[in-house]
Motif scaffolding. Structure first.
Motif, PDB file in Angstrom:
ATOM      1  N   ALA A   8       0.836  -1.208   0.000  1.00  0.00           N
ATOM      2  CA  ALA A   8       0.000   0.000   0.000  1.00  0.00           C
ATOM      3  C   ALA A   8       0.867   1.254   0.000  1.00  0.00           C
ATOM      4  O   ALA A   8       0.617   2.188  -0.784  1.00  0.00           O
ATOM      5  N   PHE A   9       1.881   1.304   0.827  1.00  0.00           N
ATOM      6  CA  PHE A   9       2.746   2.478   0.878  1.00  0.00           C
ATOM      7  C   PHE A   9       3.551   2.633  -0.419  1.00  0.00           C
ATOM      8  O   PHE A   9       3.779   3.743  -0.885  1.00  0.00           O
ATOM      9  N   PHE A  41       8.614   4.635   4.803  1.00  0.00           N
ATOM     10  CA  PHE A  41       7.617   5.338   3.995  1.00  0.00           C
ATOM     11  C   PHE A  41       7.742   6.847   4.164  1.00  0.00           C
ATOM     12  O   PHE A  41       7.785   7.594   3.189  1.00  0.00           O
ATOM     13  N   HIS A  42       7.809   7.296   5.407  1.00  0.00           N
ATOM     14  CA  HIS A  42       7.859   8.739   5.638  1.00  0.00           C
ATOM     15  C   HIS A  42       9.158   9.357   5.146  1.00  0.00           C
ATOM     16  O   HIS A  42       9.156  10.472   4.596  1.00  0.00           O
ATOM     17  N   GLN A  43      10.270   8.670   5.294  1.00  0.00           N
ATOM     18  CA  GLN A  43      11.530   9.206   4.780  1.00  0.00           C
ATOM     19  C   GLN A  43      11.486   9.346   3.257  1.00  0.00           C
ATOM     20  O   GLN A  43      11.911  10.361   2.705  1.00  0.00           O
ATOM     21  N   ILE A  50       6.296  14.862  -0.930  1.00  0.00           N
ATOM     22  CA  ILE A  50       4.867  14.541  -0.852  1.00  0.00           C
ATOM     23  C   ILE A  50       4.339  15.023   0.496  1.00  0.00           C
ATOM     24  O   ILE A  50       4.751  14.536   1.548  1.00  0.00           O
ATOM     25  N   TRP A  51       3.444  15.991   0.457  1.00  0.00           N
ATOM     26  CA  TRP A  51       2.844  16.533   1.675  1.00  0.00           C
ATOM     27  C   TRP A  51       1.809  15.573   2.243  1.00  0.00           C
ATOM     28  O   TRP A  51       1.101  14.890   1.503  1.00  0.00           O
ATOM     29  N   LEU A  52       1.712  15.556   3.554  1.00  0.00           N
ATOM     30  CA  LEU A  52       0.751  14.723   4.276  1.00  0.00           C
ATOM     31  C   LEU A  52      -0.121  15.637   5.130  1.00  0.00           C
ATOM     32  O   LEU A  52       0.388  16.484   5.853  1.00  0.00           O
ATOM     33  N   PRO A  68      10.027   9.258  16.169  1.00  0.00           N
ATOM     34  CA  PRO A  68      10.453  10.655  16.189  1.00  0.00           C
ATOM     35  C   PRO A  68       9.779  11.502  15.109  1.00  0.00           C
ATOM     36  O   PRO A  68       9.578  12.690  15.290  1.00  0.00           O
ATOM     37  N   LEU A  69       9.424  10.913  13.980  1.00  0.00           N
ATOM     38  CA  LEU A  69       8.754  11.678  12.937  1.00  0.00           C
ATOM     39  C   LEU A  69       7.389  12.176  13.393  1.00  0.00           C
ATOM     40  O   LEU A  69       6.882  13.161  12.883  1.00  0.00           O
ATOM     41  N   LEU A  70       6.785  11.494  14.356  1.00  0.00           N
ATOM     42  CA  LEU A  70       5.485  11.929  14.865  1.00  0.00           C
ATOM     43  C   LEU A  70       5.638  12.994  15.929  1.00  0.00           C
ATOM     44  O   LEU A  70       4.767  13.832  16.107  1.00  0.00           O
TER      45      LEU A  70
END
Length: 141
Positions: A8-9, A41-43, A50-52, A68-70
């Motif tokens: 999915a990612f 995925f976030h990196q 890509i904005w979230l 840490p990303l959160l």
């Protein structure tokens, strides 16, 4: 299943949208998605610019400290904007909207990830997301 999340990612990254929109039951998803998949995925999302935009439930979770990303509130660096839903909004399923696709992620009761490519469905879900975005509060750490 770990492979389903990876698929999915990857689909989101392959589609390479400029914006994504997430209705995300945070604490449940943090328990379900292996942290290395989440981080990778976030990196990659950030590398691709890509904005979230995420709507999170109105809850505090210790699981956030493991990611840490959160925990950071730096919107520009993390390419994300987060709002907290009103307390009366329940989250039984998560979803992400990207381009003409919507990916639905089950929480703990059921086990599925469904990706639907439909301009009409993505437009409808995005309209609902926008309404919830407008009635939600800005996230702050």
């Amino acid at each position: 299943d770990k492979d389903a999340y990876v698929s999915a990612f990857r689909d989101i990254l392959r589609t390479n949208p400029s914006q994504t929109y997430w209705f995300w039951p945070l604490s449940t998803m943090l328990k379900r998605i292996p942290s290395e998949i989440f981080e990778d995925f976030h990196q990659e999302r950030i590398k691709r610019s890509i904005w979230l935009h995420a709507l999170w439930p109105n809850e505090k979770t210790e699981e956030m400290k493991k990611h840490p990303l959160l925990f950071s509130s730096d919107e520009q660096t993390l390419l994300r904007k987060i709002k907290i839903l009103p307390k009366n909004i329940q989250m039984e399923t998560g979803y992400g909207i990207y381009g003409t696709k919507v990916a639905f992620f089950s929480t703990t009761k059921e086990n599925y990830i469904i990706i639907i490519d439909s301009k009409e469905l993505s437009s409808t879900i995005k309209s609902q997301f926008d309404y919830l975005w407008n009635v939600s509060k800005q996230y702050s750490t």
